[in-house]
Design an enzyme around this catalytic site. Sequence first.
Site, PDB file in Angstrom:
ATOM      1  N   PRO A 109       3.808   0.512 -14.470  1.00  0.00           N
ATOM      2  CA  PRO A 109       3.868  -0.359 -15.621  1.00  0.00           C
ATOM      3  C   PRO A 109       4.422  -1.747 -15.343  1.00  0.00           C
ATOM      4  O   PRO A 109       5.541  -1.894 -14.867  1.00  0.00           O
ATOM      5  CB  PRO A 109       4.831   0.384 -16.549  1.00  0.00           C
ATOM      6  CG  PRO A 109       5.608   1.299 -15.646  1.00  0.00           C
ATOM      7  CD  PRO A 109       5.056   1.224 -14.283  1.00  0.00           C
ATOM      8  N   GLU A 110       3.664  -2.753 -15.680  1.00  0.00           N
ATOM      9  CA  GLU A 110       4.172  -4.114 -15.742  1.00  0.00           C
ATOM     10  C   GLU A 110       4.227  -4.471 -17.225  1.00  0.00           C
ATOM     11  O   GLU A 110       3.970  -3.610 -18.068  1.00  0.00           O
ATOM     12  CB  GLU A 110       3.260  -5.057 -14.944  1.00  0.00           C
ATOM     13  CG  GLU A 110       3.148  -4.639 -13.472  1.00  0.00           C
ATOM     14  CD  GLU A 110       2.260  -5.535 -12.630  1.00  0.00           C
ATOM     15  OE1 GLU A 110       2.285  -6.752 -12.860  1.00  0.00           O
ATOM     16  OE2 GLU A 110       1.558  -5.028 -11.760  1.00  0.00           O
ATOM     17  N   LYS A 169       9.925  -5.426 -18.790  1.00  0.00           N
ATOM     18  CA  LYS A 169       9.342  -4.091 -18.607  1.00  0.00           C
ATOM     19  C   LYS A 169      10.225  -3.017 -19.220  1.00  0.00           C
ATOM     20  O   LYS A 169      10.101  -1.842 -18.890  1.00  0.00           O
ATOM     21  CB  LYS A 169       9.134  -3.821 -17.110  1.00  0.00           C
ATOM     22  CG  LYS A 169       8.317  -4.905 -16.410  1.00  0.00           C
ATOM     23  CD  LYS A 169       8.282  -4.711 -14.904  1.00  0.00           C
ATOM     24  CE  LYS A 169       7.684  -5.936 -14.225  1.00  0.00           C
ATOM     25  NZ  LYS A 169       7.767  -5.859 -12.754  1.00  0.00           N
ATOM     26  N   ARG A 201       8.655  10.135  -9.447  1.00  0.00           N
ATOM     27  CA  ARG A 201       9.489   9.467  -8.441  1.00  0.00           C
ATOM     28  C   ARG A 201      10.898   9.187  -8.932  1.00  0.00           C
ATOM     29  O   ARG A 201      11.776   8.853  -8.153  1.00  0.00           O
ATOM     30  CB  ARG A 201       8.800   8.167  -7.988  1.00  0.00           C
ATOM     31  CG  ARG A 201       7.492   8.469  -7.282  1.00  0.00           C
ATOM     32  CD  ARG A 201       6.765   7.197  -6.898  1.00  0.00           C
ATOM     33  NE  ARG A 201       7.400   6.530  -5.771  1.00  0.00           N
ATOM     34  CZ  ARG A 201       6.928   5.416  -5.218  1.00  0.00           C
ATOM     35  NH1 ARG A 201       5.853   4.855  -5.704  1.00  0.00           N
ATOM     36  NH2 ARG A 201       7.526   4.887  -4.195  1.00  0.00           N
ATOM     37  N   LYS A 260      12.897 -24.664  -2.506  1.00  0.00           N
ATOM     38  CA  LYS A 260      13.005 -23.312  -1.974  1.00  0.00           C
ATOM     39  C   LYS A 260      11.933 -22.987  -0.938  1.00  0.00           C
ATOM     40  O   LYS A 260      10.782 -23.368  -1.091  1.00  0.00           O
ATOM     41  CB  LYS A 260      12.908 -22.295  -3.122  1.00  0.00           C
ATOM     42  CG  LYS A 260      13.896 -22.521  -4.232  1.00  0.00           C
ATOM     43  CD  LYS A 260      15.267 -22.041  -3.845  1.00  0.00           C
ATOM     44  CE  LYS A 260      16.329 -22.274  -4.916  1.00  0.00           C
ATOM     45  NZ  LYS A 260      15.872 -22.459  -6.277  1.00  0.00           N
ATOM     46  N   ARG A 265       4.772  -5.648   0.198  1.00  0.00           N
ATOM     47  CA  ARG A 265       3.947  -5.298  -0.955  1.00  0.00           C
ATOM     48  C   ARG A 265       2.572  -5.896  -0.731  1.00  0.00           C
ATOM     49  O   ARG A 265       2.437  -7.060  -0.346  1.00  0.00           O
ATOM     50  CB  ARG A 265       4.535  -5.849  -2.258  1.00  0.00           C
ATOM     51  CG  ARG A 265       6.005  -5.718  -2.364  1.00  0.00           C
ATOM     52  CD  ARG A 265       6.591  -4.715  -3.304  1.00  0.00           C
ATOM     53  NE  ARG A 265       5.767  -3.926  -4.145  1.00  0.00           N
ATOM     54  CZ  ARG A 265       5.970  -3.800  -5.458  1.00  0.00           C
ATOM     55  NH1 ARG A 265       6.910  -4.475  -6.034  1.00  0.00           N
ATOM     56  NH2 ARG A 265       5.220  -2.998  -6.161  1.00  0.00           N
TER      57      ARG A 265
END
Length: 287
Positions: A2-3, A58, A124, A166, A277
């Site tokens: 889920p986002e 979220k 999980r 950055k 990722r």
Amino acid sequence: MPELPEVEIVRQSLNKKITQKTIKKVIVRNRNLRIKIPLNFKKILENQKILNVERFSKYLILFLSGKNKLLIHLGMSGTIHLLENNKRNFFSNMSFYNSPILPYKHNHIEIFFDKFRLVYNDPRRFGFFEIIKDQKSLEKRFEKLGPEPFNSSFDINYIYENLKDKKKNIKNFLLDQNFISGIGNIYASEILYMSKINPAKEGRSINKTECKRIFKNSKLVLLNAIKRGGSSIRDFKDVLGNKGSFQNNFKVYQREGQKCKRIDCKGLIQKKNISNRSTFFCSFCQK
DNA sequence: AAGAGGCCCTGATAGC
DNA sequence: TGCTATCAGGGCCTCT
């Protein structure tokens, strides 16, 4: 799973079903979620009425008739399913990890209302339930999180000022919940594709025009995903079992080796690991 | 102080 | 068939 869009879909369907309903009973089968379920969890929840279900980033926020609020985060594999009380927990249509042969597996928490119950399933166990004492604690809980893309404080200047000196790449910026909250691994790739920005590009080399595209597309992508019921890339469904369809609109996510969807672009979608990722992009039109 | 990397955990899938 | 390695939508903590 889920986002922000998927959590919003869960919020909407959950809100419809449980608002003004009273919690009759709570069963905790496994306290060891990401945050340990406290021993007084049942006591706090039982006999409470649900006033409203809201969301930030979220996180789902259940407002209870007392001052307490129940915060729920689904982690990577958490799902919420509503089931009539006279039905057994046969494999849920919400739980892609659930085996049909083991009906009760990973159903860690059940919250009973009069005629149905909320079943929380999470193989999980990266998700959690957290009791928040009052409004002030709730604000404190979220104080370090950055704005959502829809928040008025998220504007072009905010983006530019945060990126300008950055070295961190823009993909990691979009995943950094303290900079902007609600975006996860799927939508980060999708937003950068729409913005024609290479995910590995350093923050400091992103100009104002690009900031403007990030500003625009982060809203656009998330709103479109919500409009389409979220992304069901494995088996995501809302609390009633309806699938989302935004996976059919992915421009880059899980499209490695396929043609770029931009007209006139001859590129193929690449897959690259950024901070462990998987990240998808077109090296032709994302510069 | 910024930023990379490890870790929490189970299950599905690919490859040998 | 059965083993191992890799990967999965998140976020927090530690180390440099």
